[in-house]
Design a protein around this motif. Structure first.
Motif, PDB file in Angstrom:
ATOM      1  N   VAL A 146      -4.217 -11.215  16.558  1.00 26.31           N
ATOM      2  CA  VAL A 146      -5.491 -10.735  16.002  1.00 26.31           C
ATOM      3  C   VAL A 146      -5.638 -11.213  14.558  1.00 26.31           C
ATOM      4  CG1 VAL A 146      -6.851  -8.690  15.388  1.00 26.31           C
ATOM      5  CG2 VAL A 146      -5.588  -8.759  17.562  1.00 26.31           C
ATOM      6  N   PHE A 147      -4.589 -11.059  13.754  1.00 26.07           N
ATOM      7  CA  PHE A 147      -4.625 -11.533  12.364  1.00 26.07           C
ATOM      8  C   PHE A 147      -4.867 -13.043  12.321  1.00 26.07           C
ATOM      9  CE2 PHE A 147      -2.873  -7.427  11.558  1.00 26.07           C
ATOM     10  CZ  PHE A 147      -3.122  -7.143  10.226  1.00 26.07           C
ATOM     11  N   ASP A 148      -4.183 -13.794  13.196  1.00 31.56           N
ATOM     12  CA  ASP A 148      -4.357 -15.252  13.251  1.00 31.56           C
ATOM     13  C   ASP A 148      -5.789 -15.615  13.651  1.00 31.56           C
ATOM     14  OD1 ASP A 148      -1.683 -15.584  12.586  1.00 31.56           O
ATOM     15  OD2 ASP A 148      -1.041 -16.003  14.648  1.00 31.56           O
ATOM     16  N   THR A 149      -6.303 -14.945  14.671  1.00 31.77           N
ATOM     17  CA  THR A 149      -7.660 -15.222  15.161  1.00 31.77           C
ATOM     18  C   THR A 149      -8.707 -14.965  14.087  1.00 31.77           C
ATOM     19  OG1 THR A 149      -6.987 -14.663  17.411  1.00 31.77           O
ATOM     20  CG2 THR A 149      -9.353 -14.631  16.948  1.00 31.77           C
ATOM     21  N   LEU A 150      -8.500 -13.920  13.303  1.00 30.81           N
ATOM     22  CA  LEU A 150      -9.435 -13.582  12.225  1.00 30.81           C
ATOM     23  C   LEU A 150      -9.202 -14.428  10.965  1.00 30.81           C
ATOM     24  CD1 LEU A 150      -9.460  -9.699  12.607  1.00 30.81           C
ATOM     25  CD2 LEU A 150     -11.280 -11.299  13.272  1.00 30.81           C
ATOM     26  N   GLY A 151      -8.158 -15.241  10.989  1.00 34.72           N
ATOM     27  CA  GLY A 151      -7.856 -16.094   9.844  1.00 34.72           C
ATOM     28  C   GLY A 151      -7.291 -15.322   8.658  1.00 34.72           C
ATOM     29  N   LEU A 152      -6.643 -14.189   8.915  1.00 35.89           N
ATOM     30  CA  LEU A 152      -6.157 -13.334   7.836  1.00 35.89           C
ATOM     31  C   LEU A 152      -4.638 -13.312   7.683  1.00 35.89           C
ATOM     32  CD1 LEU A 152      -8.573 -10.314   8.270  1.00 35.89           C
ATOM     33  CD2 LEU A 152      -8.662 -12.101   6.533  1.00 35.89           C
ATOM     34  N   SER A 153      -3.936 -14.024   8.537  1.00 36.23           N
ATOM     35  CA  SER A 153      -2.467 -13.994   8.468  1.00 36.23           C
ATOM     36  C   SER A 153      -1.954 -14.437   7.111  1.00 36.23           C
ATOM     37  CB  SER A 153      -1.866 -14.877   9.559  1.00 36.23           C
ATOM     38  OG  SER A 153      -2.134 -14.334  10.816  1.00 36.23           O
ATOM     39  N   SER A 154      -2.580 -15.438   6.542  1.00 40.88           N
ATOM     40  CA  SER A 154      -2.096 -15.949   5.251  1.00 40.88           C
ATOM     41  C   SER A 154      -2.546 -15.066   4.086  1.00 40.88           C
ATOM     42  CB  SER A 154      -2.579 -17.382   5.030  1.00 40.88           C
ATOM     43  OG  SER A 154      -3.991 -17.420   4.983  1.00 40.88           O
ATOM     44  N   TRP A 155      -3.497 -14.177   4.327  1.00 46.46           N
ATOM     45  CA  TRP A 155      -3.993 -13.304   3.269  1.00 46.46           C
ATOM     46  C   TRP A 155      -3.047 -12.138   3.019  1.00 46.46           C
ATOM     47  CZ3 TRP A 155      -7.890  -8.973   2.921  1.00 46.46           C
ATOM     48  CH2 TRP A 155      -8.500  -8.956   1.667  1.00 46.46           C
ATOM     49  N   PHE A 156      -2.381 -11.699   4.082  1.00 48.79           N
ATOM     50  CA  PHE A 156      -1.432 -10.592   3.988  1.00 48.79           C
ATOM     51  C   PHE A 156      -0.023 -11.133   3.760  1.00 48.79           C
ATOM     52  CE2 PHE A 156      -4.903  -8.596   6.184  1.00 48.79           C
ATOM     53  CZ  PHE A 156      -4.893  -7.296   5.725  1.00 48.79           C
ATOM     54  N   THR A 157       0.768 -10.401   3.004  1.00 43.47           N
ATOM     55  CA  THR A 157       2.176 -10.743   2.835  1.00 43.47           C
ATOM     56  C   THR A 157       2.977  -9.898   3.804  1.00 43.47           C
ATOM     57  OG1 THR A 157       1.852 -11.235   0.501  1.00 43.47           O
ATOM     58  CG2 THR A 157       4.112 -10.821   1.225  1.00 43.47           C
ATOM     59  N   GLU A 158       3.696 -10.568   4.703  1.00 44.35           N
ATOM     60  CA  GLU A 158       4.543  -9.835   5.643  1.00 44.35           C
ATOM     61  C   GLU A 158       5.968  -9.837   5.112  1.00 44.35           C
ATOM     62  OE1 GLU A 158       5.613  -9.440  10.365  1.00 44.35           O
ATOM     63  OE2 GLU A 158       4.442 -11.149   9.706  1.00 44.35           O
ATOM     64  N   LYS A 159       6.497  -8.651   4.936  1.00 45.34           N
ATOM     65  CA  LYS A 159       7.828  -8.487   4.357  1.00 45.34           C
ATOM     66  C   LYS A 159       8.381  -7.154   4.831  1.00 45.34           C
ATOM     67  CE  LYS A 159       9.951  -8.166  -0.224  1.00 45.34           C
ATOM     68  NZ  LYS A 159       9.681  -8.133  -1.667  1.00 45.34           N
ATOM     69  N   ASN A 160       9.669  -7.138   5.148  1.00 47.68           N
ATOM     70  CA  ASN A 160      10.309  -5.885   5.540  1.00 47.68           C
ATOM     71  C   ASN A 160      10.822  -5.176   4.299  1.00 47.68           C
ATOM     72  OD1 ASN A 160       9.903  -6.061   8.325  1.00 47.68           O
ATOM     73  ND2 ASN A 160      11.579  -7.507   8.499  1.00 47.68           N
ATOM     74  N   PRO A 161      10.776  -3.850   4.312  1.00 47.55           N
ATOM     75  CA  PRO A 161      11.231  -3.097   3.134  1.00 47.55           C
ATOM     76  C   PRO A 161      12.719  -3.319   2.857  1.00 47.55           C
ATOM     77  CG  PRO A 161      10.425  -1.620   4.850  1.00 47.55           C
ATOM     78  CD  PRO A 161      10.297  -2.999   5.369  1.00 47.55           C
ATOM     79  N   ILE A 162      13.055  -3.328   1.596  1.00 45.39           N
ATOM     80  CA  ILE A 162      14.453  -3.462   1.182  1.00 45.39           C
ATOM     81  C   ILE A 162      15.203  -2.185   1.522  1.00 45.39           C
ATOM     82  CG2 ILE A 162      15.983  -3.726  -0.804  1.00 45.39           C
ATOM     83  CD1 ILE A 162      13.703  -5.424  -2.070  1.00 45.39           C
ATOM     84  N   ALA A 163      14.532  -1.046   1.348  1.00 42.37           N
ATOM     85  CA  ALA A 163      15.155   0.242   1.650  1.00 42.37           C
ATOM     86  C   ALA A 163      15.332   0.379   3.154  1.00 42.37           C
ATOM     87  CB  ALA A 163      14.280   1.371   1.130  1.00 42.37           C
ATOM     88  N   GLN A 164      16.141   1.308   3.549  1.00 42.57           N
ATOM     89  CA  GLN A 164      16.358   1.547   4.973  1.00 42.57           C
ATOM     90  C   GLN A 164      15.042   1.931   5.617  1.00 42.57           C
ATOM     91  OE1 GLN A 164      19.238   4.542   5.815  1.00 42.57           O
ATOM     92  NE2 GLN A 164      18.913   4.438   8.000  1.00 42.57           N
ATOM     93  N   GLU A 165      14.734   1.278   6.724  1.00 47.71           N
ATOM     94  CA  GLU A 165      13.484   1.557   7.412  1.00 47.71           C
ATOM     95  C   GLU A 165      13.639   2.781   8.291  1.00 47.71           C
ATOM     96  OE1 GLU A 165      12.415  -3.157   7.772  1.00 47.71           O
ATOM     97  OE2 GLU A 165      11.944  -1.828   9.423  1.00 47.71           O
TER      98      GLU A 165
END
Length: 120
Positions: free
Chosen positions: A100-119
């Motif tokens: 969905v993000f790719d289709t809307l062209g928004l994947s590069s707008w958001f930063t995807e990152k996992n939290p450093i703290a315990q999830e």
């Protein structure tokens, strides 16, 4: 002070007293219109409470569907976070959600990152 709040399919993990600990918002299920507006309320209130330069993660690992409303709410929250100098990240997108993000062209707008703290 640590806080854990459950609102329907949204969980918030946040520590007021530990400035290096990120805030984590976990969304579960389908992020359609109903949940999207509740998520907006949660994210905006949390962003307004946070000190600048803190990290906010929206964990999407349990989201198997996201509507354009859901993406719009995340976009608005990211803009609001930027205005308050909060570092906004999405984490753990499922493949269907990423499409969905790719289709809307928004994947590069958001930063995807996992939290450093315990999830959670």
């Amino acid at each position: 002070m640590n806080a854990k709040v459950d609102i329907d399919d949204i969980q918030v993990f946040w520590s007021y007293a530990e400035p290096t600990t990120p805030a984590i918002v976990v969304v579960k299920g389908e992020l359609g219109l109903n949940i999207a507006y509740r998520l907006r309320t949660v994210l905006f209130e949390l962003i307004d409470l946070m000190e600048p330069d803190r990290d906010l993660y929206v964990d999407l690992r349990h989201v198997d569907y996201i509507s354009s409303s859901g993406v719009g709410i995340l976009s608005a929250a990211m803009v609001r976070a930027g205005e308050r100098r909060i570092n906004f990240y999405v984490s753990s997108m499922m493949p269907k959600v990423r499409v969905v993000f790719d289709t809307l062209g928004l994947s590069s707008w958001f930063t995807e990152k996992n939290p450093i703290a315990q999830e959670p």
